[in-house]
Design a protein around this motif. Sequence first.
Motif, PDB file in Angstrom:
ATOM      1  N   LEU A   1     -31.133  15.801  11.771  1.00 15.33           N
ATOM      2  CA  LEU A   1     -30.034  15.155  12.493  1.00 15.33           C
ATOM      3  C   LEU A   1     -30.519  14.556  13.800  1.00 15.33           C
ATOM      4  O   LEU A   1     -30.049  13.491  14.223  1.00 15.33           O
ATOM      5  CB  LEU A   1     -28.914  16.167  12.750  1.00 15.33           C
ATOM      6  CG  LEU A   1     -28.151  16.661  11.521  1.00 15.33           C
ATOM      7  CD1 LEU A   1     -27.043  17.625  11.922  1.00 15.33           C
ATOM      8  CD2 LEU A   1     -27.566  15.486  10.742  1.00 15.33           C
TER       9      LEU A   1
ATOM     10  N   LEU B   1     -24.153   9.870  16.677  1.00 16.02           N
ATOM     11  CA  LEU B   1     -24.115  10.906  15.643  1.00 16.02           C
ATOM     12  C   LEU B   1     -22.755  11.596  15.562  1.00 16.02           C
ATOM     13  O   LEU B   1     -22.288  11.930  14.466  1.00 16.02           O
ATOM     14  CB  LEU B   1     -25.215  11.941  15.908  1.00 16.02           C
ATOM     15  CG  LEU B   1     -25.561  12.844  14.723  1.00 16.02           C
ATOM     16  CD1 LEU B   1     -26.181  12.021  13.592  1.00 16.02           C
ATOM     17  CD2 LEU B   1     -26.542  13.944  15.145  1.00 16.02           C
TER      18      LEU B   1
ATOM     19  N   GLU C   1     -20.322  11.658  12.262  1.00 15.41           N
ATOM     20  CA  GLU C   1     -19.849  12.861  11.582  1.00 15.41           C
ATOM     21  C   GLU C   1     -18.331  12.838  11.423  1.00 15.41           C
ATOM     22  O   GLU C   1     -17.796  13.202  10.370  1.00 15.41           O
ATOM     23  CB  GLU C   1     -20.279  14.126  12.314  1.00 15.41           C
ATOM     24  CG  GLU C   1     -19.951  15.372  11.495  1.00 15.41           C
ATOM     25  CD  GLU C   1     -20.324  16.669  12.188  1.00 15.41           C
ATOM     26  OE1 GLU C   1     -21.290  17.316  11.745  1.00 15.41           O
ATOM     27  OE2 GLU C   1     -19.644  17.035  13.185  1.00 15.41           O
TER      28      GLU C   1
ATOM     29  N   THR D   1     -16.516  12.714   7.867  1.00 13.40           N
ATOM     30  CA  THR D   1     -15.604  13.817   7.550  1.00 13.40           C
ATOM     31  C   THR D   1     -14.279  13.285   7.022  1.00 13.40           C
ATOM     32  O   THR D   1     -13.709  13.823   6.069  1.00 13.40           O
ATOM     33  CB  THR D   1     -15.366  14.702   8.783  1.00 13.40           C
ATOM     34  OG1 THR D   1     -16.615  15.237   9.228  1.00 13.40           O
ATOM     35  CG2 THR D   1     -14.429  15.854   8.464  1.00 13.40           C
TER      36      THR D   1
ATOM     37  N   PHE E   1     -26.563  13.566   5.431  1.00 15.55           N
ATOM     38  CA  PHE E   1     -25.567  14.009   6.402  1.00 15.55           C
ATOM     39  C   PHE E   1     -24.204  14.110   5.731  1.00 15.55           C
ATOM     40  O   PHE E   1     -23.471  15.097   5.906  1.00 15.55           O
ATOM     41  CB  PHE E   1     -25.534  13.012   7.553  1.00 15.55           C
ATOM     42  CG  PHE E   1     -24.833  13.479   8.798  1.00 15.55           C
ATOM     43  CD1 PHE E   1     -24.557  14.829   9.017  1.00 15.55           C
ATOM     44  CD2 PHE E   1     -24.451  12.569   9.778  1.00 15.55           C
ATOM     45  CE1 PHE E   1     -23.923  15.257  10.178  1.00 15.55           C
ATOM     46  CE2 PHE E   1     -23.821  12.983  10.939  1.00 15.55           C
ATOM     47  CZ  PHE E   1     -23.551  14.326  11.139  1.00 15.55           C
ATOM     48  N   MET E   2     -23.874  13.100   4.939  1.00 14.58           N
ATOM     49  CA  MET E   2     -22.592  13.123   4.235  1.00 14.58           C
ATOM     50  C   MET E   2     -22.546  14.278   3.240  1.00 14.58           C
ATOM     51  O   MET E   2     -21.526  14.976   3.126  1.00 14.58           O
ATOM     52  CB  MET E   2     -22.369  11.794   3.511  1.00 14.58           C
ATOM     53  CG  MET E   2     -20.994  11.677   2.866  1.00 14.58           C
ATOM     54  SD  MET E   2     -20.728  10.058   2.143  1.00 14.58           S
ATOM     55  CE  MET E   2     -18.940  10.092   1.909  1.00 14.58           C
TER      56      MET E   2
ATOM     57  N   ARG F   1     -24.082  17.082   3.419  1.00 13.31           N
ATOM     58  CA  ARG F   1     -23.969  18.327   4.170  1.00 13.31           C
ATOM     59  C   ARG F   1     -22.515  18.605   4.533  1.00 13.31           C
ATOM     60  O   ARG F   1     -22.037  19.741   4.436  1.00 13.31           O
ATOM     61  CB  ARG F   1     -24.841  18.242   5.426  1.00 13.31           C
ATOM     62  CG  ARG F   1     -24.691  19.385   6.407  1.00 13.31           C
ATOM     63  CD  ARG F   1     -25.745  19.286   7.481  1.00 13.31           C
ATOM     64  NE  ARG F   1     -25.366  20.031   8.679  1.00 13.31           N
ATOM     65  CZ  ARG F   1     -26.230  20.539   9.549  1.00 13.31           C
ATOM     66  NH1 ARG F   1     -27.522  20.396   9.361  1.00 13.31           N
ATOM     67  NH2 ARG F   1     -25.813  21.181  10.616  1.00 13.31           N
ATOM     68  N   ILE F   2     -21.802  17.567   4.942  1.00 10.45           N
ATOM     69  CA  ILE F   2     -20.382  17.708   5.278  1.00 10.45           C
ATOM     70  C   ILE F   2     -19.586  18.068   4.030  1.00 10.45           C
ATOM     71  O   ILE F   2     -18.735  18.970   4.048  1.00 10.45           O
ATOM     72  CB  ILE F   2     -19.851  16.405   5.901  1.00 10.45           C
ATOM     73  CG1 ILE F   2     -20.551  16.136   7.245  1.00 10.45           C
ATOM     74  CG2 ILE F   2     -18.333  16.479   6.105  1.00 10.45           C
ATOM     75  CD1 ILE F   2     -20.327  14.728   7.776  1.00 10.45           C
TER      76      ILE F   2
ATOM     77  N   PRO G   1     -17.485  21.146  13.704  1.00  8.26           N
ATOM     78  CA  PRO G   1     -17.895  19.785  14.084  1.00  8.26           C
ATOM     79  C   PRO G   1     -19.097  19.818  15.019  1.00  8.26           C
ATOM     80  O   PRO G   1     -19.356  20.809  15.708  1.00  8.26           O
ATOM     81  CB  PRO G   1     -16.651  19.239  14.798  1.00  8.26           C
ATOM     82  CG  PRO G   1     -15.517  20.059  14.289  1.00  8.26           C
ATOM     83  CD  PRO G   1     -16.080  21.420  14.072  1.00  8.26           C
ATOM     84  N   LEU G   2     -19.808  18.721  15.060  1.00  7.83           N
ATOM     85  CA  LEU G   2     -21.038  18.609  15.842  1.00  7.83           C
ATOM     86  C   LEU G   2     -20.830  18.987  17.301  1.00  7.83           C
ATOM     87  O   LEU G   2     -21.676  19.645  17.915  1.00  7.83           O
ATOM     88  CB  LEU G   2     -21.562  17.176  15.733  1.00  7.83           C
ATOM     89  CG  LEU G   2     -22.942  16.878  16.317  1.00  7.83           C
ATOM     90  CD1 LEU G   2     -24.012  17.676  15.595  1.00  7.83           C
ATOM     91  CD2 LEU G   2     -23.235  15.384  16.225  1.00  7.83           C
TER      92      LEU G   2
ATOM     93  N   TRP H   1     -22.900  16.360  22.342  1.00  8.59           N
ATOM     94  CA  TRP H   1     -21.956  15.467  21.680  1.00  8.59           C
ATOM     95  C   TRP H   1     -20.524  15.763  22.092  1.00  8.59           C
ATOM     96  O   TRP H   1     -20.164  16.898  22.370  1.00  8.59           O
ATOM     97  CB  TRP H   1     -22.117  15.582  20.165  1.00  8.59           C
ATOM     98  CG  TRP H   1     -23.533  15.346  19.740  1.00  8.59           C
ATOM     99  CD1 TRP H   1     -24.424  16.284  19.302  1.00  8.59           C
ATOM    100  CD2 TRP H   1     -24.250  14.112  19.788  1.00  8.59           C
ATOM    101  NE1 TRP H   1     -25.639  15.704  19.045  1.00  8.59           N
ATOM    102  CE2 TRP H   1     -25.559  14.363  19.335  1.00  8.59           C
ATOM    103  CE3 TRP H   1     -23.896  12.805  20.150  1.00  8.59           C
ATOM    104  CZ2 TRP H   1     -26.529  13.374  19.237  1.00  8.59           C
ATOM    105  CZ3 TRP H   1     -24.855  11.811  20.049  1.00  8.59           C
ATOM    106  CH2 TRP H   1     -26.150  12.099  19.600  1.00  8.59           C
TER     107      TRP H   1
ATOM    108  N   TRP I   1     -16.242  12.046  18.293  1.00  3.86           N
ATOM    109  CA  TRP I   1     -16.054  12.567  16.934  1.00  3.86           C
ATOM    110  C   TRP I   1     -14.692  12.143  16.386  1.00  3.86           C
ATOM    111  O   TRP I   1     -14.594  11.640  15.261  1.00  3.86           O
ATOM    112  CB  TRP I   1     -16.169  14.088  16.964  1.00  3.86           C
ATOM    113  CG  TRP I   1     -16.407  14.738  15.641  1.00  3.86           C
ATOM    114  CD1 TRP I   1     -17.594  15.170  15.132  1.00  3.86           C
ATOM    115  CD2 TRP I   1     -15.413  15.056  14.642  1.00  3.86           C
ATOM    116  NE1 TRP I   1     -17.414  15.721  13.878  1.00  3.86           N
ATOM    117  CE2 TRP I   1     -16.092  15.666  13.557  1.00  3.86           C
ATOM    118  CE3 TRP I   1     -14.043  14.879  14.558  1.00  3.86           C
ATOM    119  CZ2 TRP I   1     -15.431  16.107  12.407  1.00  3.86           C
ATOM    120  CZ3 TRP I   1     -13.375  15.300  13.413  1.00  3.86           C
ATOM    121  CH2 TRP I   1     -14.064  15.903  12.360  1.00  3.86           C
TER     122      TRP I   1
END
Length: 255
Positions: free
Chosen positions: A9, A28, A32, A36, A82-83, A85-86, A99-100, A107, A112
Motif C-alpha cells: 500500500l 490512497l 479506499e 469500498t 487493494f480492491m 483486500r477490501i 478504514p485506512l 490518512w 476517505w
Amino acid sequence: MTLLTEADLDRLAAFLASEASPAGAMNLAQLEGFLTAIVTGPSMVPPSAWLPWLWDAENGEDAPTFESMAQAQEVLGLVMGFMNRIAEAFVHDPAAFRPLFLRDARWAADDWCEGFLQATQTFDAEAWARLWAADAVQHPPGADHAGWVTPFIRLGDDEGRAVTQKLGDAQRWIDALVPTLAALHDIGKITLGFQATCPVWLAAQRFDELTRRQIPFSESDHAKVSQFFLQHDLRPRKAQGWGLAVGAHHGKPKG
C-alpha cells in the motif's frame, strides 16, 4: 490469492503522489473509500468504468504516465489487489473492517468519505439514492439515528464538513462509519431485523422501547430482502434476474 501488505500500500500511495500520476489523482485514502463503495454497492462496476476516476477524480479523463509496461502492470496489480483486500474483508467479517484512516494517522477521514461519496454519485447513483431514502423511511432521522448517508456527508462533503467543523462533532461521525459500512455491504441489510443481528451496530443505537419490540417482527433474511428490493423497487426488467442472483448468493433464490 495473496492479499496486499502494508508495504504494498505504501508503494501504491507513493505512485499516486508521484509526478507520474495526474495532478487530480486520488490519494490512497480517497481510493479506499471509493473502492469500498464499489465493493458494497448495489451492482458490479467493472474496472474499465472506475479506473479512469482513480487517475482523474474530477472528470475521469486524465491518465498516468508509466515508464514501462512492467510498471503499468505492477501499479494496476496493486490497485486490483487493494480492491480484493477490501472485498475479502467484507466477505469474511464486515464489522471488523477498519478504514485506512483508523489504521494509519497519515490518512484523513474526510478524504476517505469523499472517495466513498464520489463512487455513490458516479455509479448506480439512483440505486444509492433509493437506499438512502429507504433508510430514511424506515428510520426517520432523529437524535438516535441520523441516517446511513450522514457520516459520509458530514465528513466527505464540503457543506457537511463546514457543519461538522462548526459543531465540533467529527468524532461522532468517524465512530459511526464502521457500523454503517457493516450494515451497508448488502442492500438487504437495510432491515431493522438484520441490522439488529450486528452487535456493533445495535450497541451504537439508542432505541426506545417501542422500536426494540419491533425488532423480532422485522425481516432478518437479508438475501430475501435484497431480492425483493431489486425485483419490486428498482423496477427495470433486468432487475428480475439480478434479484434472483442476489437472493441466491447465500444458497438459493428466496421464492
